[in-house]
Scaffold this motif. Structure first.
Motif, mmCIF file in Angstrom:
data_model
loop_
_atom_site.group_PDB
_atom_site.id
_atom_site.type_symbol
_atom_site.label_atom_id
_atom_site.label_comp_id
_atom_site.label_asym_id
_atom_site.label_seq_id
_atom_site.Cartn_x
_atom_site.Cartn_y
_atom_site.Cartn_z
ATOM 1 N N GLN A 246 0.830 -1.207 0.000
ATOM 2 C CA GLN A 246 0.000 0.000 0.000
ATOM 3 C C GLN A 246 0.861 1.252 0.000
ATOM 4 O OE1 GLN A 246 -2.459 -1.019 3.495
ATOM 5 N NE2 GLN A 246 -4.180 -0.205 2.324
ATOM 6 N N LEU A 247 1.877 1.258 0.858
ATOM 7 C CA LEU A 247 2.716 2.439 0.983
ATOM 8 C C LEU A 247 3.498 2.714 -0.295
ATOM 9 C CD1 LEU A 247 3.926 1.901 4.650
ATOM 10 C CD2 LEU A 247 2.424 3.725 3.830
ATOM 11 N N GLN A 248 3.898 1.643 -1.003
ATOM 12 C CA GLN A 248 4.592 1.852 -2.271
ATOM 13 C C GLN A 248 3.660 2.487 -3.294
ATOM 14 O OE1 GLN A 248 8.125 1.017 -2.912
ATOM 15 N NE2 GLN A 248 7.433 2.676 -4.258
ATOM 16 N N GLN A 249 2.401 2.006 -3.348
ATOM 17 C CA GLN A 249 1.424 2.626 -4.242
ATOM 18 C C GLN A 249 1.222 4.100 -3.886
ATOM 19 O OE1 GLN A 249 -2.310 0.452 -5.006
ATOM 20 N NE2 GLN A 249 -1.384 -1.281 -3.915
ATOM 21 N N TYR A 250 1.180 4.363 -2.592
ATOM 22 C CA TYR A 250 0.945 5.723 -2.105
ATOM 23 C C TYR A 250 2.098 6.651 -2.485
ATOM 24 C CZ TYR A 250 0.414 9.486 1.366
ATOM 25 O OH TYR A 250 0.294 10.692 1.990
ATOM 26 N N GLU A 251 3.309 6.195 -2.254
ATOM 27 C CA GLU A 251 4.459 7.043 -2.565
ATOM 28 C C GLU A 251 4.614 7.243 -4.073
ATOM 29 O OE1 GLU A 251 8.075 6.339 -0.440
ATOM 30 O OE2 GLU A 251 7.034 5.791 1.418
ATOM 31 N N ASP A 252 4.286 6.204 -4.844
ATOM 32 C CA ASP A 252 4.321 6.354 -6.305
ATOM 33 C C ASP A 252 3.281 7.388 -6.750
ATOM 34 O OD1 ASP A 252 6.302 4.460 -6.461
ATOM 35 O OD2 ASP A 252 4.966 2.821 -7.069
ATOM 36 N N PHE A 253 2.094 7.348 -6.141
ATOM 37 C CA PHE A 253 1.038 8.301 -6.489
ATOM 38 C C PHE A 253 1.447 9.721 -6.100
ATOM 39 C CE2 PHE A 253 -3.301 10.137 -5.383
ATOM 40 C CZ PHE A 253 -3.614 10.427 -6.699
ATOM 41 N N ALA A 254 2.077 9.871 -4.934
ATOM 42 C CA ALA A 254 2.555 11.194 -4.512
ATOM 43 C C ALA A 254 3.570 11.734 -5.509
ATOM 44 C CB ALA A 254 3.164 11.104 -3.115
ATOM 45 N N ALA A 255 4.439 10.848 -6.002
ATOM 46 C CA ALA A 255 5.441 11.273 -6.988
ATOM 47 C C ALA A 255 4.763 11.722 -8.284
ATOM 48 C CB ALA A 255 6.416 10.132 -7.264
ATOM 49 N N GLU A 256 3.700 11.009 -8.683
ATOM 50 C CA GLU A 256 2.944 11.413 -9.877
ATOM 51 C C GLU A 256 2.360 12.813 -9.707
ATOM 52 O OE1 GLU A 256 -0.115 8.673 -10.962
ATOM 53 O OE2 GLU A 256 1.184 6.926 -10.643
ATOM 54 N N LEU A 257 1.895 13.106 -8.499
ATOM 55 C CA LEU A 257 1.299 14.412 -8.229
ATOM 56 C C LEU A 257 2.346 15.500 -8.022
ATOM 57 C CD1 LEU A 257 -1.515 13.354 -5.697
ATOM 58 C CD2 LEU A 257 -1.808 13.942 -8.118
ATOM 59 N N GLY A 258 3.595 15.091 -7.817
ATOM 60 C CA GLY A 258 4.647 16.056 -7.542
ATOM 61 C C GLY A 258 4.545 16.644 -6.144
ATOM 62 N N GLN A 259 4.011 15.850 -5.203
ATOM 63 C CA GLN A 259 3.827 16.311 -3.831
ATOM 64 C C GLN A 259 4.546 15.384 -2.852
ATOM 65 O OE1 GLN A 259 2.381 19.112 -3.137
ATOM 66 N NE2 GLN A 259 1.274 19.557 -5.048
ATOM 67 N N GLU A 260 4.865 15.928 -1.696
ATOM 68 C CA GLU A 260 5.452 15.110 -0.638
ATOM 69 C C GLU A 260 4.360 14.234 -0.014
ATOM 70 O OE1 GLU A 260 8.583 14.694 0.555
ATOM 71 O OE2 GLU A 260 9.202 15.852 -1.218
ATOM 72 N N PRO A 261 4.654 12.961 0.279
ATOM 73 C CA PRO A 261 3.649 12.078 0.887
ATOM 74 C C PRO A 261 3.052 12.633 2.177
ATOM 75 C CG PRO A 261 5.518 10.799 0.127
ATOM 76 C CD PRO A 261 5.904 12.233 -0.027
#
Length: 323
Positions: A246-261
Motif C-alpha cells: 500500500q505504501l509503495q502505491q501511495y508514494e508512487d502516487f505522490a510522486a505522480e502528483l509532484g507532492q510530498e507524501p
C-alpha cells in the motif's frame, strides 16, 4: 494559516495543532522554545500537550517547558489556545490517575503550576474512565469552569457511544459538555469513521486527529529507507512490512502528483468531515515548516478517490458491516 471554529463553539483555532509530546524526551527546551515561536510565526495558535508527557522519570516535563516559554512574555500565553490532558497515572499511590473528582482537582492544579498560567483553554480527558460516573466527572468539570481554571472540556480516545454517554449526561445538567474529541486518524487507520466521526458530527465536536502520519509511515518512509535516511525496527518495522505494498502505491502516487507524501496525508485529513486540526508533533523546525505546507494543498475529487482505492475507508456503522 487558516482558522476554524472548534466544533460548535465560538473558539477560533488554527487548522494545524502543534503537538508537544517530543518536547523533553527528544527536543531540548531551547529548541522547543524556537519551535513554539516559529509556530506562532506561521499563525498556529493551537497547542496540545498532556500532564504525563515528558518521560517515565519526569512526567510533566513537557508542561514545564511550555510554562517556561509562556514566562518569557511577549503575548505568548495570550496568543495560544492551550490544550492539556488529565487521566494518566502520575504515581503509585491511589487517586494519582484516572478521572475521580479528587484526581481531576489535584491534576488541574499541578498542570497550572507547571504551565505557569491561571487557566487551561481546553481540558481533555485522555481516556474514558469506566469506573467513574459521569455525574462525578461533570460536577468536577463544572466547578473548574466556575472557578475560571478551565474553559472548555474535550475527550481523547473515546468510542462513539462514550461520546453519546458524556453528552447526554452533560445535557441533563445544562452543561456544554464535550467540545472536541482527539482520536487516532489517518489514511492507514480509519476505524473512527465507523462511529466516532458520526457521533462527533451529531454532537458538534471538533475532531483533532493524532498521529496523522501514522508514526512516519505516511511521510515517505520507503523513499527515506532507500536513501538510507531512515531505518525502522521493532513495531514500526512490522507495521511497515504489513503495509509495504500500500505504501509503495501511495508514494508512487505522490510522486505522480509532484507532492510530498506527508503533505498529502495532512491535506487529506484537512478535507475530512468534522476534522478541526490534525496534531503535528515536530522534533525540529524543518519538520514544522514541512507540515505547514499542507494547509495550502487542496486535493481534487479524483485524488481523493485514488487515495480511497489505496487505503479503503469505513462507512458509517452499521451499514459498514450489516444491511
Amino acid at each position: 494559516m487558516e482558522y476554524t471554529n472548534l466544533g460548535r463553539t465560538g473558539l477560533n483555532v488554527s487548522r494545524l495543532c502543534l503537538g508537544t509530546m517530543n518536547f523533553g524526551p527528544h527536543t531540548e527546551e531551547a529548541d522547543a522554545h524556537l519551535i513554539m515561536d516559529a509556530a506562532h510565526g506561521q499563525g498556529i495558535n493551537f497547542f496540545d500537550t498532556a500532564n504525563t508527557y515528558g518521560s517515565a522519570e519526569h512526567r510533566g516535563h513537557t508542561e514545564e517547558i511550555i510554562g517556561s516559554w509562556f514566562a518569557r512574555g511577549g503575548g505568548r500565553r495570550e496568543k495560544t489556545v492551550l490544550a492539556t490532558k488529565v487521566y494518566g497515572q502520575l504515581g503509585d499511590w491511589p487517586n494519582e490517575g484516572r478521572l475521580s473528582a479528587l484526581h481531576i482537582r489535584r491534576a488541574v492544579e499541578a498542570s497550572l503550576r507547571r504551565l505557569r498560567t491561571d487557566h487551561i483553554d481546553l481540558y481533555q480527558m485522555h481516556h474514558v474512565d469506566r469506573s467513574t460516573p459521569w455525574e462525578e466527572i461533570w460536577q468536577a468539570m463544572e466547578v473548574l469552569v466556575a472557578q475560571g481554571k478551565i474553559i472548555y472540556v474535550g475527550s481523547s480516545n473515546f468510542a462513539g457511544w462514550h461520546i453519546a454517554q458524556a453528552q447526554e449526561a452533560a445535557r441533563s445538567r445544562n452543561f456544554l459538555g464535550l467540545t472536541s474529541e482527539q482520536s487516532l486518524y489517518n489514511l492507514l487507520e480509519r476505524s473512527i469513521e465507523l462511529e466516532v466521526i458520526p457521533a462527533a458530527e451529531y454532537y458538534g465536536l471538533g475532531l483533532i486527529p493524532w498521529s496523522p502520519l501514522h508514526g512516519g509511515l505516511l511521510g515517505g518512509v520507503l523513499r527515506k529507507e532507500n536513501e538510507g535516511v531512515r531505518r525502522t525496527s521493532g513495531h514500526a518495522a512490522n507495521a511497515l512490512a504489513a503495509r509495504r505494498e500500500q505504501l509503495q502505491q501511495y508514494e508512487d502516487f505522490a510522486a505522480e502528483l509532484g507532492q510530498e507524501p506527508g503533505d498529502i496525508a495532512l491535506a487529506w485529513l484537512l478535507s475530512r468531515p468534522a476534522v478541526t486540526a490534525p496534531i503535528v508533533g515536530p522534533r525540529t523546525l524543518d519538520q514544522l515548516h514541512a507540515a505547514v505546507r499542507a494547509v495550502d494543498l487542496t486535493l481534487d475529487q479524483k485524488t481523493l478517490d485514488r487515495l480511497d482505492e489505496i487505503f479503503p475507508g469505513r462507512r458509517t456503522a452499521p451499514e459498514d458491516y450489516a444491511w
